[in-house]
Design a protein around this motif. Sequence first.
Motif, PDB file in Angstrom:
ATOM      1  N   ILE A  44       0.838  -1.205   0.000  1.00 23.72           N
ATOM      2  CA  ILE A  44       0.000   0.000   0.000  1.00 23.72           C
ATOM      3  C   ILE A  44       0.873   1.255   0.000  1.00 23.72           C
ATOM      4  CG2 ILE A  44      -1.554   1.386   1.435  1.00 23.72           C
ATOM      5  CD1 ILE A  44      -3.057  -0.688  -0.034  1.00 23.72           C
ATOM      6  N   ALA A  45       1.943   1.235   0.802  1.00 23.57           N
ATOM      7  CA  ALA A  45       2.861   2.383   0.835  1.00 23.57           C
ATOM      8  C   ALA A  45       3.468   2.623  -0.542  1.00 23.57           C
ATOM      9  CB  ALA A  45       3.953   2.148   1.872  1.00 23.57           C
ATOM     10  N   PRO A  58      12.488   9.521  -4.643  1.00 24.14           N
ATOM     11  CA  PRO A  58      12.837   8.290  -3.935  1.00 24.14           C
ATOM     12  C   PRO A  58      11.723   7.809  -3.011  1.00 24.14           C
ATOM     13  CG  PRO A  58      13.935  10.167  -2.927  1.00 24.14           C
ATOM     14  CD  PRO A  58      13.248  10.694  -4.161  1.00 24.14           C
ATOM     15  N   LEU A  59      11.626   6.499  -2.868  1.00 22.12           N
ATOM     16  CA  LEU A  59      10.785   5.876  -1.847  1.00 22.12           C
ATOM     17  C   LEU A  59      11.739   5.218  -0.863  1.00 22.12           C
ATOM     18  CD1 LEU A  59       8.170   4.813  -0.556  1.00 22.12           C
ATOM     19  CD2 LEU A  59       8.230   2.910  -2.195  1.00 22.12           C
ATOM     20  N   THR A 102       9.027  10.011  -0.820  1.00 22.61           N
ATOM     21  CA  THR A 102       8.201   9.474   0.255  1.00 22.61           C
ATOM     22  C   THR A 102       9.065   8.707   1.246  1.00 22.61           C
ATOM     23  OG1 THR A 102       6.347   9.219  -1.287  1.00 22.61           O
ATOM     24  CG2 THR A 102       6.217   8.011   0.792  1.00 22.61           C
ATOM     25  N   LEU A 103       8.778   8.900   2.527  1.00 22.32           N
ATOM     26  CA  LEU A 103       9.453   8.152   3.589  1.00 22.32           C
ATOM     27  C   LEU A 103       8.430   7.214   4.221  1.00 22.32           C
ATOM     28  CD1 LEU A 103      11.844   7.534   5.460  1.00 22.32           C
ATOM     29  CD2 LEU A 103      11.151   9.493   6.868  1.00 22.32           C
ATOM     30  N   PHE A 104       8.688   5.912   4.097  1.00 21.22           N
ATOM     31  CA  PHE A 104       7.787   4.911   4.661  1.00 21.22           C
ATOM     32  C   PHE A 104       8.352   4.407   5.981  1.00 21.22           C
ATOM     33  CE2 PHE A 104       6.521   0.250   4.671  1.00 21.22           C
ATOM     34  CZ  PHE A 104       5.295   0.490   5.281  1.00 21.22           C
ATOM     35  N   VAL A 139      13.617  19.801   4.493  1.00 17.07           N
ATOM     36  CA  VAL A 139      13.333  18.568   3.771  1.00 17.07           C
ATOM     37  C   VAL A 139      11.893  18.612   3.253  1.00 17.07           C
ATOM     38  CG1 VAL A 139      14.987  17.065   4.946  1.00 17.07           C
ATOM     39  CG2 VAL A 139      12.741  17.441   5.967  1.00 17.07           C
ATOM     40  N   ASP A 140      11.725  18.100   2.056  1.00 18.72           N
ATOM     41  CA  ASP A 140      10.391  18.001   1.437  1.00 18.72           C
ATOM     42  C   ASP A 140      10.060  16.519   1.326  1.00 18.72           C
ATOM     43  OD1 ASP A 140       8.068  18.248   0.000  1.00 18.72           O
ATOM     44  OD2 ASP A 140       9.099  18.565  -1.921  1.00 18.72           O
ATOM     45  N   VAL A 141       9.341  16.006   2.313  1.00 19.80           N
ATOM     46  CA  VAL A 141       9.103  14.565   2.410  1.00 19.80           C
ATOM     47  C   VAL A 141       7.633  14.306   2.738  1.00 19.80           C
ATOM     48  CG1 VAL A 141       9.639  12.474   3.736  1.00 19.80           C
ATOM     49  CG2 VAL A 141      11.464  14.068   3.137  1.00 19.80           C
TER      50      VAL A 141
END
Length: 340
Positions: A44-45, A58-59, A102-104, A139-141
Amino acid sequence: MERTSSFIGESSVFLDTVERASRAAALDRPVLVIGERGTGKELIAERLHRLSQRWSGPLVTLNCAALPETLIEAELFGHEAGAFTGATKARPGRFEEAHGGTLFLDELATLSSGAQERLLRAVEYGEVNRIGSNRAIRVDVRIVAATNEHLPALCETGRFRADLLDRLSFEVITLPPLRARTGDVPVLAEHFARRMAAELGWTHWPGFTDAGMAALVAHPWPGNVRELRNVVERAVYRWDDPERAVDAIQFDPFASPWAPVGREACSIPNTQRETAAAAVGRAPTVEVVSDLRGAVDGYEKAIIEAAMAQHRFNQRATAKALGLSYDQLRHCLKRHALLG
């Protein structure tokens, strides 16, 4: 067939969840993914990232439970050289690595209170400070976090910050367990089985027997899709005849007559051991029979009937009591015409 991750299923609860994730993906907001182990939280992430405006960025994934409390903050926010013992050079954290993407954060509920406080600041102000530095880094996350815990309950007990939960729960996607996904077990089982058959070089997939598929559907699947995949792939690779439908399925890979004896079993008092030894050494009294196979079958049938009655005809409880797998017991019941 490539072993790529994908969503497989056709139940309404599953499709509704995937649709909800797809709609949330377009919004640049934090998302919480809740679900039992093996339900597909990481998938889902990945979907949230791939369908977002950040798809080309980046993921970055961090399992918060995989690192000790002393290292989790350095892993998240980075550190400068000499910030602590062993920090010989500066290192960016996962927030900096995920800049523009995205930071999972998996297993979010395991974060320490200190890491939660720093995470709150990063989410609130869009900046982080490396350990050992006073300089803020922009940071843009986008944060996507996952857990199998009920976070509101953890807030009530003080184990999780309520203000952080408020920041992260713009959208909450709760994944249904496999036992609630009516009709998805056969679909998933066929998918995993065909993939394993192709990996083994089989020319075609013979399918499961009706009894084998019924056993798969009846299982409660505490490990969800991950457990189902392991069970199905194990059943296929252990099957010796690619031309015949698969019938033997082992749900518990640790079930074995030679399983190690637990410490409790080794602590039997001497008197009990002596009594057991005496019983083993005594020859049983048996009557003379003319049909050995028939006598053995009759004795086996009597044992199974007594065990079934003792456990109120619960097949799983009976199988466990007799040291059999569920499928082995079903085979015995069928052979002795005890299935009713």
